[in-house]
Motif scaffolding. Structure first.
Motif, short mmCIF file in Angstrom:
data_model
loop_
_atom_site.label_atom_id
_atom_site.label_comp_id
_atom_site.label_asym_id
_atom_site.label_seq_id
_atom_site.Cartn_x
_atom_site.Cartn_y
_atom_site.Cartn_z
N ALA A 137 0.85 -1.19 0.00
CA ALA A 137 0.00 0.00 0.00
C ALA A 137 0.88 1.24 0.00
CB ALA A 137 -0.88 -0.01 1.24
N GLN A 138 0.41 2.22 -0.75
CA GLN A 138 1.21 3.43 -0.88
C GLN A 138 0.30 4.65 -0.80
OE1 GLN A 138 3.83 5.08 -4.37
NE2 GLN A 138 3.78 2.86 -4.40
N ASP A 139 0.73 5.66 -0.12
CA ASP A 139 -0.03 6.90 -0.01
C ASP A 139 0.21 7.71 -1.28
OD1 ASP A 139 0.13 9.74 2.33
OD2 ASP A 139 -1.18 9.31 0.62
N VAL A 140 -0.80 7.85 -2.12
CA VAL A 140 -0.62 8.61 -3.36
C VAL A 140 -1.49 9.87 -3.37
CG1 VAL A 140 0.05 6.58 -4.67
CG2 VAL A 140 -2.36 7.22 -4.56
N THR A 141 -1.90 10.30 -2.18
CA THR A 141 -2.82 11.44 -2.08
C THR A 141 -2.32 12.66 -2.85
OG1 THR A 141 -3.31 10.67 0.16
CG2 THR A 141 -4.15 12.84 -0.46
N THR A 142 -1.07 13.04 -2.59
CA THR A 142 -0.59 14.29 -3.19
C THR A 142 -0.28 14.13 -4.67
OG1 THR A 142 1.63 13.71 -2.46
CG2 THR A 142 0.36 15.20 -1.03
#
Lengths: 424, 814
Positions: free
Chosen positions: B59-64
């Motif tokens: 899982a990876q935070d790709v919000t920005t």
């Protein structure tokens, strides 16, 4: 457990994760006032709790069953009196300060000793390091000799290192009054000369070298560095010299007194002279705990020994010009009950007790604080132990507000008090 | 708890993974948090997190890096950081796209109060935690700071209100001219402030306090919502690649069931900044491979997010590691996930010495070593384990372990009590008495310390203060350091003074009295007792930790209820704490470490394993021996201590056997064993081993190596080196005399007719290191010995024995 970053690290420099510029300025300002001075400390622990009323805080006008049977005598400072059984000490009163208003609330030996040696009440979440251990950690050794030495040995764990590493616990000497006194383990063993020892070390290197691959944490390097320090300690002529109490002239040994306390004080002077930073001296664990026959004990043995040892130490340090850089602290963990008990003794009394300080800028010929007319409560200027500890740290140039962290992450300051202005 | 995300996520397209672990090209599945955004009133905000999950579950935070577009921009506004702000009541949709995948969530803005008043509790108090004011070394300390006392980390907002508004004659606030209030000028350093500048003039916290002052500095009305619980998302995240970041979102649920994004209000702290750093706004940055916890704190509550950093995921060349039992499956799965390869299995000689020391506390004899090493039985390890588990020395080793845990011999005049308690423990271990029964017997004990073994369990403070007993029971059996809550609410855990005194109240009737000279005492139950809460000054009812109250009935011993609650199979503390201790005894590090510091903010390094061990422990009737057997037969326990390049930096996941120094007792007994010369302990019969001494440290080596003479304070043994230890082994008469003794093993060997130097060397190595010398070692010894006879020859082998006892291989159990 292997050596690792096991401590809970809550932020790099502070809980807040960064230092504001004003924080830096504050720290710098504080550092300037604690510039390192080269002060050493001799701490004479009268373990068991010396009776204050029968020694440094006489109460000749109290009721008979309180004042005891000793009489006060004058010292060489007008207005200051001590017990008649401390005549030699009376003659050097111009060199020390007596605090007569020490106070705390712990009447149990272990807790009181812990408090007096660390400045903290014992709590379940932290095992505080003692004064000597902190000084060893913060200032380090000056030479091959250990920074912190205990003569003849720790009276209890309250003299130890607590939560900081064991290497800061004191080096123990054994009783220097023993005619066959020799500090254990610092000379090669019997039948082993240096040639043989070198051979041993060479084979040891070989055996250790193969096994080195198994160390991932660096603990073996740490052990190696200790082995080097140990080797230097043993090989150094300074070590032999520092502990060689038998080299002291006979009359000096006599002047201090041929007792554990006397020879302990003499050895302490020798060690400080040779660079040791902190030396505790005692004549054993709970020896001053006179629940029975206090007057007999004090008059026949304990006070003559103390009188001789303490006065000798003060005179000796003074004559050698060492008093300015040596702080002498003499205290028990509490005082003793003002009312004499049914066994002609006195019991534990922390509400008010006396403590003597000399050297390192402490004013001489001085009394601070007062107890009431029977020596039961503080009457004027109470002194908390934490403040005394803060004073001592400041004297040797350690920031008494520096924070350590216990092994479960509980932070604590070196001292919870503030330095006493009259002692600086 | 590890999310088995890859088992359940639906993969939309194939995945291409670059060497840095960053997903490129066609991608996996997007998920969002929260699933729906509900905001109350204009200005309300919610952080949205967009997470990309690949086919393997990474899982990876790709919000920005996502494109965020609001349908109706009159209702709400979305920023590139993922922050959604409410503008006007209504509903709309937030569309999210990343790399060709699209998703979205509903946004609803409900009307708030017409003029949204700032709540002191919800908006102002958290500021003092977040910006460090209410920390334990500043205004939150027991005595406050510079005359200003706040509650530690905001757990008592009403006290904080009083301190700000009323204390010091109200000098901290100036409602007529709010900007001149000290409560604003101090933290912004407009006037000298010992704590420095905590936030800027005009910043969010500044403006919040200012607005609150301007609106009258009111306290929340009675019944206005308080924080009920705090949560953080994600609770656990594996970050692959050191350049990755992860935003954390903190949510607060209030007593009125409302939910609020508290990300901007809570304090984020990394437990280990060498692994992970976290910004004030909750952005986690990877620093180095490892794992740690982010503590999230506000208003007296604390939760944790567990973060794992891996430079790259395990690839196809990651080896398949066999498993002997369930323990191995958990251990090796975690290692695979961290892309750390475990070491090989330990050699027979290392396993042999290790198992004897770990189970029995002694070395194998030269004969035992030779026999084991020469055996070709494929089951020899399992058989050896079984044989050792039945030996009496095992009971001595466990009894010494429990002696430390139970502080045997507290207040040294109770030596007699320590001895009978030790014997009772030893007997219980030999019978493999179920641990729940053992502990129950201790908890309901009373009687004369000299005659009733179990009564000694309670004697841990002079007057049997119930608080001291609670601390002891909690540490020993609950694995919780409840003593922090004695003086203030726990800084990192939910436990409060109510919990501490509630636990103490179970022991309120306990007392001790002298019955005879020589410190003979009874532990007994008074007719009545009470524990008074230091704040309310009222008596406290017994209360189970994380549980309800229990009232003692007349004629009842409420400790029996406590024992039943504690030792039940469902009790959340008991089995886990002991399973963790047994594990730690052999693996040198608890799955929860320290072993008596279970808390939300100190999570287990392998929760699945800990749960499995606890279940196993319960299933086998709390048999210590059964769990030991399973642990010792696992591959994980039998791994070599030799690190490989992959696992060199691992210190928490058991990728190899962690080196540990022999304990003081093990060392003393080993020296006696290899030299064949006993050590006479004052007051003990000849032949007694150090491991059999219940209390005290009757010889110098024991104290020098960390045995505590008087268990006055509960503390861990120290294993670190010191000059004293090294000098003692290097120069000490004790060791040298034993090596040189005429009646010693070495002297007897040397006098054996026709014994050759090669065989002699073998024997000395086998006795000390449980192995044969290497070729180089053997040659060196032979070279020194050849041509010598008599004393000179004796010296060569004495030197060899000295060398081996002083070697790190001897001292460090491997």
């Amino acid at each position: 457990m292997i050596d690792r970053r096991a401590f809970l690290k809550i932020g790099s420099l502070s809980v807040f994760g960064s230092l504001a510029w004003s924080d830096v300025l504050t720290l710098r300002a504080r550092a300037a006032t604690v510039a390192p001075k080269d002060i050493s400390i001799i701490h004479i622990l009268l373990s068991g709790g010396i009776s204050h009323i029968d020694t440094f805080d006489m109460k000749p006008d109290a009721r008979a069953e309180f004042r005891g049977i000793f009489k006060p005598i004058s010292t060489n400072v007008p207005g200051i009196q001590v017990c008649e059984h401390l005549p030699m000490t009376a003659r050097v009163a111009d060199k020390y300060t007596i605090i007569r208003s020490m106070t705390h609330k712990n009447s149990v030996h272990e807790k009181a000793s812990y408090l007096v040696l660390s400045g903290h009440e014992p709590i379940a979440t932290v095992h505080h390091p003692s004064l000597g251990a902190v000084i060893a950690k913060e200032l380090g050794a000056r030479n091959e000799l250990p920074a912190y030495i205990s003569i003849p040995g720790m009276t209890g764990l309250w003299e130890g290192s607590g939560v900081i590493p064991a290497k800061f616990a004191p080096f123990e000497t054994g009783d220097p009054n023993n005619p066959k006194f020799s500090v254990r383990d610092i000379s090669l063993p019997m039948n082993v000369d240096w040639a043989r020892m070198n051979g041993r070390n060479s084979l040891l290197s070989l055996v250790d070298s193969e096994f080195r691959r198994y160390d991932a944490s660096g603990i073996f390097e740490t052990v190696d560095s200790f082995q080097k320090t140990a080797h230097d300690l043993v090989a150094s002529p300074l070590t032999k010299k520092a502990f060689a109490i038998q080299d002291e002239p006979e009359k000096v040994r006599e002047r201090y007194g041929r007792t554990s306390l006397g020879q302990g004080a003499l050895l302490a002077r020798r060690l400080v002279q040779n660079g040791v930073r902190f030396v505790t001296v005692s004549n054993g664990y709970y020896k001053w705990d006179h629940h029975a026959k206090v007057f007999e004990n004090l008059a026949d043995k304990y006070l003559p020994e103390l009188d001789r040892a303490f006065s000798a130490l003060i005179e000796d340090l003074d004559q050698r010009g060492m008093l300015a850089t040596t702080l002498v602290v003499m205290t028990g963990e509490f005082g003793r009950t003002p009312e004499v008990n049914v066994n002609a003794g006195r019991d534990h009394w922390p509400n008010v007790f006396s403590l003597v300080l000399a050297g390192a800028g402490v004013p001489g010929g001085h009394v601070w604080g007062e107890s009431d007319k029977e020596g039961a409560q503080v009457k004027d200027k109470p002194v908390e132990v934490a403040d005394l500890i803060a004073t001592i740290y400041q004297k040797v140039g350690i920031d008494y507000q520096k924070e350590y962290v216990s092994n479960i992450g509980r932070p604590f300051k070196l001292a919870d008090g503030k330095p006493l202005p009259f002692l600086s | 708890m590890m999310r088995r995300a890859w088992g359940t996520a639906a993969v939309l397209v194939a995945v291409v993974v670059s060497s840095s672990g960053v997903l490129k090209g066609e991608t996996g599945q997007l998920s969002v948090f929260p699933e729906k955004v509900v905001l109350f009133g204009q200005g309300a905000r919610q952080h949205v997190l967009v997470t990309l999950k690949d086919s393997r579950g990474s899982a990876q935070d790709v919000t920005t890096r996502s494109r965020l577009v609001i349908d109706d921009t009159a209702v709400a506004q979305a920023e590139g950081t993922g922050l959604v702000r409410a503008l006007a009541p209504g509903t709309t949709r937030l569309n999210i796209s990343y790399g060709g995948i699209a998703t979205g969530l509903d946004v609803e803005v409900r009307p708030g109060e017409s003029s949204r008043q700032l709540s002191f509790v919800k908006d102002i108090v958290p500021i003092f935690t977040k910006f460090g004011c209410a920390g334990s070394n500043c205004h939150g300390s027991v005595r406050g700071k510079a005359g200003f006392k706040l509650s530690l980390f905001g757990y008592e907002p009403d006290l904080d209100y009083d301190a700000i508004l009323n204390a010091g004659d109200g000098r901290r606030v100036n409602l007529g001219d709010p900007e001149t209030s000290l409560i604003l000028k101090k933290p912004t350093s407009q006037v000298p402030h010992g704590g420095g500048k905590r936030f800027e003039n005009g910043s969010l916290p500044y403006n919040a306090i200012l607005e609150w002052l301007r609106s009258g500095a009111k306290y929340d009305s009675a019944g206005s919502p308080r924080l009920a619980s705090l949560s953080v998302f994600p609770e656990e995240r594996w970050i692959i690649g050191l350049q990755q970041t992860q935003q954390l979102v903190a949510m607060g649920r209030y007593t009125d069931a409302s939910l609020e994004d508290m990300t901007d209000k809570v304090q984020f702290t990394s437990n280990d900044e060498s692994v992970v750093e976290v910004t004030r706004g909750g952005l986690v940055k990877a620093i180095a491979p490892g794992e740690t916890t982010i503590m999230v704190r506000s208003l007296g509550q604390a939760v944790a997010a567990r973060i794992f950093i891996v430079t790259s995921a395990a690839g196809v060349d990651y080896p398949t590691v066999p498993a002997n039992n369930y323990i191995d499956r958990y251990i090796f799965e975690k290692l695979r996930r961290t892309n750390v390869v475990p070491s090989e299995i330990a050699s027979d000689q290392h396993f042999l010495r290790r198992i004897y020391l770990d189970v029995l506390g002694i070395l194998p004899s030269a004969d035992e070593a030779a026999t084991f090493l020469s055996s070709s039985d494929p089951d020899k390890r399992a058989k050896l384990i079984e044989a050792l588990l039945s030996r009496p020395e095992r009971a001595d080793a466990w009894a010494t372990y429990f002696a430390d845990l139970f502080r045997l011999g507290f207040n040294k005049s109770r030596d007699k009590g320590a001895k009978i308690f030790y014997d009772w423990i030893r007997k219980s271990v030999i019978e493999d008495k179920p641990y729940d029964r053992m502990v129950s017997e201790l908890l309901v004990s009373q009687g004369n310390l000299f005659y009733e073994p179990t009564a000694n369990f309670y004697f841990v403070s002079r007057k049997l203060d119930p608080g001291d007993v609670a601390t002891h029971v909690s540490q020993a059996f609950l694995g919780v350091r409840i003593e922090c809550a004695r003086c203030h609410n726990h800084p990192w855990e939910k436990y409060t003074q109510d919990d501490f005194y509630g636990l103490a109240a179970f022991f309120k009737r306990l007392d001790t009295k002298f019955v005879h000279a020589g410190s003979e005492s009874n532990v007994y139950l008074k007719d009545e007792g009470e524990v008074i809460h230091p704040k309310t000054k009222k008596p406290v009812e017994p209360k189970y930790l994380d549980g309800g109250h229990e009232r003692e009935q007349a004629g009842q011993d409420i400790r029996q209820n406590f024992a039943r609650w504690l030792t039940s199979a469902e009790n959340p503390f008991f089995a886990r704490t002991m399973a963790n201790r047994i594990w730690r005894r052999y693996l040198d590090r608890g799955i929860v470490e320290p072993a008596d510091d279970f808390r939300v903010t100190n999570p287990p390094s392998n929760a699945g394993l800990l749960d499995a061990l606890s279940r196993d422990f319960v299933k086998h009737g709390f048999s210590i021996k059964s769990l030991e057997r399973t642990i010792l037969n696992s591959r994980a326990y039998q791994l070599s201590s030799l690190p490989n390049d992959s696992n060199r930096h691992d210190t928490v996941n058991y990728s190899r056997y962690y080196l540990r120094r022999m304990s003081a007792e093990q060392l003393m007994d080993a020296i006696v064993q290899v030299t064949g010369v006993e050590e006479r302990f004052t007051g003990w019969a000849p032949g007694t081993r150090a491991m059999q001494i219940p209390h005290g440290a009757p010889t110098y080596l024991l104290t020098a190596f960390g045995r505590v003479a008087d268990r006055e304070f509960a503390q861990e043994r120290k294993e670190d080196p010191s000059i004293t230890q090294i000098l003692h082994l290097m120069n000490g008469d004790m060791l040298n005399n034993k090596i040189q003794a005429r009646e010693g093993t070495l002297a007897k060997l040397l006098r054996t007719p026709l014994i050759d130097n090669s065989h002699l060397a073998d024997q000395v190595f086998l006795m000390t290191l449980a192995r044969y010398p290497t070729q180089v070692e053997k040659e060196t010894v032979i070279k020194s010995a050849t041509g010598t006879s008599g004393t000179a020859r004796d010296h060569v082998f004495q030197d060899l024995m000295w060398v081996l006892v002083n070697s790190k291989e001897f001292l460090y159990n491997h």
